[in-house]
Design an enzyme around this catalytic site. Structure first.
Site, PDB file in Angstrom:
ATOM      1  N   ARG A 196       7.399 -23.763  27.103  1.00  0.00           N
ATOM      2  CA  ARG A 196       8.605 -23.306  27.819  1.00  0.00           C
ATOM      3  C   ARG A 196       9.848 -23.691  27.026  1.00  0.00           C
ATOM      4  NH1 ARG A 196      10.779 -26.497  31.242  1.00  0.00           N
ATOM      5  NH2 ARG A 196       8.857 -27.194  32.242  1.00  0.00           N
ATOM      6  N   ASP A 240      26.411  -5.925  27.339  1.00  0.00           N
ATOM      7  CA  ASP A 240      25.029  -5.452  27.346  1.00  0.00           C
ATOM      8  C   ASP A 240      24.923  -4.340  26.301  1.00  0.00           C
ATOM      9  OD1 ASP A 240      22.660  -4.047  27.871  1.00  0.00           O
ATOM     10  OD2 ASP A 240      22.768  -4.367  30.039  1.00  0.00           O
TER      11      ASP A 240
HETATM   12  C1  LIG Z   1      16.691  -1.664  31.434  1.00  0.00           C
HETATM   13  C2  LIG Z   1      18.071  -2.213  31.370  1.00  0.00           C
HETATM   14  C3  LIG Z   1      18.378  -3.481  31.903  1.00  0.00           C
HETATM   15  C4  LIG Z   1      17.331  -4.320  32.623  1.00  0.00           C
HETATM   16  O1  LIG Z   1      16.334  -4.742  31.760  1.00  0.00           O
HETATM   17  P1  LIG Z   1      14.825  -5.054  32.254  1.00  0.00           P
HETATM   18  O2  LIG Z   1      14.120  -5.377  30.984  1.00  0.00           O
HETATM   19  O3  LIG Z   1      14.311  -3.857  32.977  1.00  0.00           O
HETATM   20  O4  LIG Z   1      14.921  -6.235  33.182  1.00  0.00           O
HETATM   21  C5  LIG Z   1      19.670  -3.934  31.790  1.00  0.00           C
HETATM   22  N1  LIG Z   1      20.633  -3.193  31.192  1.00  0.00           N
HETATM   23  C6  LIG Z   1      20.374  -1.986  30.683  1.00  0.00           C
HETATM   24  C7  LIG Z   1      21.482  -1.213  30.038  1.00  0.00           C
HETATM   25  C8  LIG Z   1      19.097  -1.449  30.743  1.00  0.00           C
HETATM   26  O5  LIG Z   1      18.860  -0.224  30.251  1.00  0.00           O
END
Ligand SMILES: *Cc1c(COP(=O)(O)O)cnc(C)c1O
Length: 405
Positions: free
Chosen positions: A61, A187
């Site tokens: 972990r 993101d």
């Molecule tokens: C898919 C996605 C997420 C979430 O990711 P997971 O791996 O499904 O938890 C977050 N942000 C964006 C832009 C995504 O396309």
């Protein structure tokens, strides 16, 4: 990090070191051990002194050799100093937010976020943990500046957004956040590290759902955070290893290491196909609008040219007609699987109003631009002729029904 080699070279080999394994493996072995034996008891040793770069591991972990190789690679690809791999993109994003806020703080976020992130901010951080959140139209950076208050500790953006492919100006928002002394996270899932580098543009921390392009083969769920800020890295590392324990498993770390090796050629193929399909759709008389940053008609095409090194493989298209027409269109497709998610080698289609954004009330959805006939396409790396022929089949199915009914 290694700043001398090009992206393509880092993607193939960075982080995996044959000299680190007993037999000189050219790819990282999958280290499944949950715990690692020490040669002897060292009464002076503290956990903080354990150095995975020197081959020292204690408990999986905290750190694991396969995950560590991936974390080094993810950091290098994103142009950052510290990488962290998580069990999902969602857990990576939650960790980035946990590291930045406490009860009473305030977050400013794009109003067109990934639907799961929006729900996380509303239901977990706002309703359960007492963190206030403002969602703003960040296509205009002034709206971000206006929303920042004395209690604001975090600005969270996504660009391009899902599914409308809106952009925000990362450099301008980084300046705003910097002036206000507020942490700024992005993101970067939709373009991947290959087409966009938010840390270079001034972001403090970058998140990915590695489930999408970084792994790229729709066979692993994972997430990543990358930062060059040592203090942020310390907070994130604590949450990943001790506070939350939301680490990526060794097998998924191996798959994602393997996926990243081909990130560069995959992204080039995704983009070439997406551009051709965007142009085909743009000319089609059963199409009301195409949202793709690579088209001249995209309202932020110039911003895309300025801050991205490519336009990516995802687009959305608003069809003429009703939700019934959109249903006939998607049901007629053979090459595009009807599925949520994006970023795999295979093409996918989904209808946001019915499949991903359906929890948002209809009126609000429509106001956002997510109409009943908005179709999102994740363009794969198949032959583009076959994809266009498939879309032709979808349009034919719409017309046939309209005529016979
Ligand atoms: C898919 C996605 C997420 C979430 O990711 P997971 O791996 O499904 O938890 C977050 N942000 C964006 C832009 C995504 O396309």
């Amino acid at each position: 990090m290694d700043r001398h080699r090009q992206f393509e070279t880092l993607a193939v080999g960075h982080g995996e070191d044959p000299a680190e394994t007993q037999r000189g493996d050219v790819v990282s072995p999958i280290h499944l051990a949950s715990t690692f034996a020490a040669p002897e008891l060292d009464t002076e040793m503290s956990l903080d002194d354990v150095d995975p770069d020197a081959g020292e591991f204690v408990y999986s972990r905290l750190n694991n050799p396969t995950r560590h190789a991936l974390e080094r690679r993810l950091a290098a690809l994103e142009g950052g100093d510290h990488g962290f791999a998580f069990a999902s993109g969602t857990s990576a994003i939650a960790t980035a937010i946990f590291a930045a806020v406490e009860p009473g703080d305030h977050v400013v976020a794009f109003d067109d976020l990934y639907a799961g992130t929006r729900r996380m901010l509303e239901a977990l951080f706002r309703d359960s943990l007492g963190v206030d959140v403002s969602f703003v139209d960040a296509t205009d950076p002034d709206n971000v500046a206006d929303a920042i208050r004395p209690e604001t500790t975090f600005v969270w953006m996504e660009t391009p957004t899902n599914p409308l492919m809106k952009l925000c100006d990362v450099e301008a928002i980084a300046d705003i956040a910097d002036d206000a002394g507020v942490r700024f996270g992005v993101d970067n899932t939709f373009l991947s590290s290959y087409f966009q580098q938010p840390l270079d543009l001034g972001a403090d921390i970058v998140a990915h759902s590695t489930t999408k392009y970084l792994n790229g083969h729709s066979d692993s769920l994972g997430g990543a955070l990358v930062t060059s800020d040592d203090a942020i890295a310390e907070q994130v590392g604590f949450l990943q290893q001790v506070g939350l324990g939301n680490v990526l498993a060794p097998f998924d770390a191996y798959l994602t290491l393997r996926g990243t090796k081909t990130l560069s050629p995959r992204m080039r193929d995704h983009e070439a196909n997406a551009l051709a399909i965007a142009e085909y759709l743009d000319d089609h008389d059963q199409v009301a609008a195409v949202h793709y940053p690579g088209l001249d008609s995209h309202p932020q095409h110039d911003l895309a040219d300025a801050q991205q090194s490519g336009y990516g493989g995802i687009l959305s298209v608003e069809l003429e007609g009703t939700i019934e027409d959109a249903k006939r269109f998607v049901d007629a497709l053979d090459e595009f699987a009807l599925a949520v998610s994006v970023g795999g080698v295979e093409s996918l289609v989904e209808l946001p109003a019915a499949m991903t954004h359906e929890p948002i009330p209809r009126a609000e959805r429509e106001e956002m631009g997510i109409t009943d006939t908005l179709v999102r396409l994740s363009i794969g790396i198949e032959a583009v002729e076959d994809l266009v022929a498939d879309l032709d089949r979808g349009f034919d199915a719409m017309t046939r029904e309209t005529v016979t009914n």
